[in-house]
Design an enzyme around this catalytic site. Structure first.
Site, PDB file in Angstrom:
ATOM      1  N   THR A  11       0.842  -1.209   0.000  1.00 28.31           N
ATOM      2  CA  THR A  11       0.000   0.000   0.000  1.00 28.31           C
ATOM      3  C   THR A  11       0.874   1.254   0.000  1.00 28.31           C
ATOM      4  O   THR A  11       0.585   2.240   0.637  1.00 28.31           O
ATOM      5  CB  THR A  11      -0.939   0.026   1.223  1.00 28.31           C
ATOM      6  OG1 THR A  11      -0.137  -0.053   2.419  1.00 28.31           O
ATOM      7  CG2 THR A  11      -1.927  -1.112   1.178  1.00 28.31           C
ATOM      8  N   ILE A  14       2.331   3.000  -5.424  1.00 25.69           N
ATOM      9  CA  ILE A  14       1.729   2.283  -6.556  1.00 25.69           C
ATOM     10  C   ILE A  14       0.460   1.544  -6.139  1.00 25.69           C
ATOM     11  O   ILE A  14      -0.566   1.603  -6.825  1.00 25.69           O
ATOM     12  CB  ILE A  14       2.761   1.326  -7.188  1.00 25.69           C
ATOM     13  CG1 ILE A  14       3.829   2.158  -7.911  1.00 25.69           C
ATOM     14  CG2 ILE A  14       2.093   0.357  -8.153  1.00 25.69           C
ATOM     15  CD1 ILE A  14       5.024   1.365  -8.393  1.00 25.69           C
ATOM     16  N   LYS A 153      10.754  -3.532 -12.621  1.00 25.67           N
ATOM     17  CA  LYS A 153      11.506  -2.830 -13.650  1.00 25.67           C
ATOM     18  C   LYS A 153      12.731  -3.583 -14.154  1.00 25.67           C
ATOM     19  O   LYS A 153      13.065  -3.503 -15.322  1.00 25.67           O
ATOM     20  CB  LYS A 153      11.970  -1.477 -13.107  1.00 25.67           C
ATOM     21  CG  LYS A 153      10.835  -0.487 -12.889  1.00 25.67           C
ATOM     22  CD  LYS A 153      11.394   0.827 -12.403  1.00 25.67           C
ATOM     23  CE  LYS A 153      10.281   1.835 -12.131  1.00 25.67           C
ATOM     24  NZ  LYS A 153      10.831   3.045 -11.500  1.00 25.67           N
ATOM     25  N   GLY A 220      10.004   5.410  -3.015  1.00 24.16           N
ATOM     26  CA  GLY A 220      10.538   4.087  -3.385  1.00 24.16           C
ATOM     27  C   GLY A 220      10.988   4.067  -4.835  1.00 24.16           C
ATOM     28  O   GLY A 220      12.032   3.514  -5.177  1.00 24.16           O
ATOM     29  N   THR A 221      10.206   4.710  -5.701  1.00 21.11           N
ATOM     30  CA  THR A 221      10.539   4.769  -7.118  1.00 21.11           C
ATOM     31  C   THR A 221      11.800   5.596  -7.351  1.00 21.11           C
ATOM     32  O   THR A 221      12.675   5.218  -8.131  1.00 21.11           O
ATOM     33  CB  THR A 221       9.353   5.372  -7.903  1.00 21.11           C
ATOM     34  OG1 THR A 221       8.227   4.509  -7.724  1.00 21.11           O
ATOM     35  CG2 THR A 221       9.660   5.497  -9.372  1.00 21.11           C
ATOM     36  N   GLU A 224      14.734   3.608  -6.354  1.00 24.87           N
ATOM     37  CA  GLU A 224      15.060   2.607  -7.389  1.00 24.87           C
ATOM     38  C   GLU A 224      15.783   3.252  -8.564  1.00 24.87           C
ATOM     39  O   GLU A 224      16.701   2.685  -9.130  1.00 24.87           O
ATOM     40  CB  GLU A 224      13.770   1.940  -7.896  1.00 24.87           C
ATOM     41  CG  GLU A 224      13.412   0.659  -7.179  1.00 24.87           C
ATOM     42  CD  GLU A 224      12.462  -0.196  -8.018  1.00 24.87           C
ATOM     43  OE1 GLU A 224      11.252   0.010  -7.872  1.00 24.87           O
ATOM     44  OE2 GLU A 224      12.932  -1.051  -8.799  1.00 24.87           O
ATOM     45  N   HIS A 228      20.309   3.517 -10.730  1.00 22.53           N
ATOM     46  CA  HIS A 228      20.748   3.499 -12.132  1.00 22.53           C
ATOM     47  C   HIS A 228      21.794   4.565 -12.424  1.00 22.53           C
ATOM     48  O   HIS A 228      22.339   4.609 -13.527  1.00 22.53           O
ATOM     49  CB  HIS A 228      19.552   3.726 -13.065  1.00 22.53           C
ATOM     50  CG  HIS A 228      18.578   2.590 -13.078  1.00 22.53           C
ATOM     51  ND1 HIS A 228      18.758   1.463 -13.828  1.00 22.53           N
ATOM     52  CD2 HIS A 228      17.420   2.403 -12.405  1.00 22.53           C
ATOM     53  CE1 HIS A 228      17.744   0.627 -13.639  1.00 22.53           C
ATOM     54  NE2 HIS A 228      16.920   1.179 -12.778  1.00 22.53           N
TER      55      HIS A 228
END
Lengths: 359, 359
Positions: A11, A14, A153, A220-221, A224, A228
């Site tokens: 929850t 997303i 991803k 969180g995104t 992530e 990169h």
């Protein structure tokens, strides 16, 4: 297709947005949701508004706290109370309303009730690579029959799912992987744009995201994505404190640019026979201090036609469409397509749009 | 999906190009083809090059002659001879090579051999609306189990197929309708572009076609398009002589512009729940005197996101991609998707691209 009952694991941003978008869609009923500390199940349909309100604290919870990424691994004390007040702000969970319960075994609780669930959306950032495959396996071991769908991803996770395909198949699971924006929406666009060609030379996916007002909801995104950047990887990104992330963002004046990201669009296009994974390039620009997109999200597919011409077909998203709209809409679209496949018996009249993600 | 054996009904421009494109695709084997005068069946695979050469005369045949549009209705003398020389130029058919035979019952001949055929592409311009539905019915009456796919354009035909759905389902047919460029490729693009939105306000499909060197090969298509001009309809267009068509084209200096065409994109998007048929607009520009596209083919989908923004997503085809590439590639892509559905048992790991038309 008029009645799809689905569950959401996680929850965070997303999971919550998917629940919200589902309210605008016909034929989708959210019947279960969980996070590390709580589970809510109502086969007649959850009260989504209430659930969104109750889980609002999840947004601000740090990664060490009750983020949705560790829903399965935490056995800590329940944060939910019947009065709707969070016990531990940093361990936000589904706050028990009339529909929610504290639990130490959120995923097992959902599995126990999965007979009445057509699809399970794994809304988990998956900083540990094998987490989603392992969750899938647990559903398979319980003989779950239905759709599982994720918005992961990383390219390498696809192979881990493929390794488990026999087990998933035996259970009766249709697993749809990488079904968010990219991979997902834009992978589908690339697959479609390729239809002009007999040979695809290059797929370029270039995204723009403006995340000022959505920043808190998408930590969180962002974390992530940081993995990169040059000099970072998944482990270092996972271990960064919030302060270190803020510092990094400051250094870049709020704008992070990414090239050659490990996004599963590459392996997903290769396994569909469209092109070699190495010919797929994913990059983009993230601005966490503006809601304006710093660049227009564009998919460009270059190939050769049967009659020997070379061209580039393009798919562009309007700058006004938010990342959330472009992740969660397609996730539900692919979920519907997954259910269509799972229910089998595909006889009858089908239009092209019926063979695409459902709307 | 590694071995799809398919048949083509009709050896006009579309049928011939589909056979040609299929040679560039993995896993597709053409095993049967027919036109009004001939049939060729070889379950080990037709010699497509030979077939294309043998049917080259079909291109120039007038609509009163052996066009693929009346493959089912003509019982005239066979035009095929074993030496590969056409007997009647105006009644071109599949010229019998080692693989072809003259016949008065081309469709029945294919049906008789349909046990070994996974998919049947109806490459018939369908100037008579109920022709394709009637052909589908004949396959159903023979208990054909497999995919049937057409590239029809007119909205009203979809309903005629829907009326026959029970019969098709009972037989085990997966019928994919309107699976060329528009409807087809561009309908799919619209369905995908809609995924950002919870409400779609408008779909605009605008195509450009330059047909100088492809004109002879696409007379049937041009004739169908003329029916969309002010003052024309299907009946008047069908009855025009070649000279009258030339005259009309001269009057427009070779460039015909179309608005609000009756293309089935509208009903196909409505039946998929994406928008109302009346909110779909199809138009475009055809230049029969240049190979350059007079305008860029673009699909624009305008809608509202769950978070209240309005935007327009777009899909554009490179001007270098020919109409033939954009009809026949997608037709085979949808054919593959149809077979995937028809073969049922949809368990396992699916990427987004697996739920799209196969490549």
């Amino acid at each position: 297709m008029d009645d799809i009952r689905f569950a959401v694991l996680g929850t965070g941003g997303i999971g919550r947005r998917t629940l919200e978008v589902s309210q605008h869609k016909d034929g989708l009923t959210a019947v279960a949701a969980c996070d590390r500390n709580g589970v809510a199940i109502d086969h007649d349909g959850l009260d989504v508004d209430e659930l969104l309100e109750a889980t609002e604290g999840n947004i601000a919870s740090g990664p060490q706290g009750g983020g949705p990424d560790d829903v399965a691994t935490d056995g800590g004390a329940a944060a939910a109370r019947a009065d709707g007040v969070k016990q531990h702000g940093e361990q936000a969970g589904i706050v028990a309303s009339s529909q929610g319960e504290p639990t130490e075994t959120p995923i097992d609780d959902i599995i126990a009730e999965s007979d009445g669930i057509d699809a399970v959306l794994l809304a988990l950032p998956n900083l540990e690579h094998d987490f989603i495959p392992r969750v899938a396996e647990r559903f398979a071991e319980a003989d779950y029959e239905g759709v599982m769908i994720d918005v992961l991803k990383r390219s390498r996770v696809i192979g881990m799912l493929d390794d488990r395909e026999a087990k998933l198949t035996e259970s009766g699971i249709t697993f749809v992987c990488g079904a968010g924006a990219t991979p997902g929406f834009l992978t589908g666009a690339a697959a479609l744009a390729a239809q002009s060609f007999v040979e695809v030379e290059e797929v370029e996916i270039w995204w723009g995201v403006g995340l000022k007002s959505g920043y808190e909801d998408n930590r969180g995104t962002v974390r992530e994505d940081i993995a990169h950047l040059d000099g970072y990887d998944i482990e270092t990104a996972r271990e960064m404190s919030e302060a270190e992330i803020e510092e990094l963002i400051d250094e870049h004046d709020g704008v992070l640019e990414f090239h050659d990201m490990e996004h599963a669009d590459d392996v997903l296009l290769e396994r569909a026979g469209i092109c070699d994974a190495e010919d797929v390039h994913v990059g983009g620009v993230l601005d966490v201090r503006s809601d304006e997109k710093p660049t227009t999200t564009t998919v460009s597919v270059t190939g050769t036609t049967f009659d020997g011409e070379t061209g580039t077909n393009t798919f562009q998203l309007d700058d006004a469409t938010s990342m959330e709209a472009n992740v969660n809409g397609p996730a539900l679209g692919y979920l519907k397509a997954g259910v269509r496949n799972n229910r089998a018996g595909h006889y009858g009249v089908f239009g092209p749009a019926d063979l695409m993600p459902g709307f």
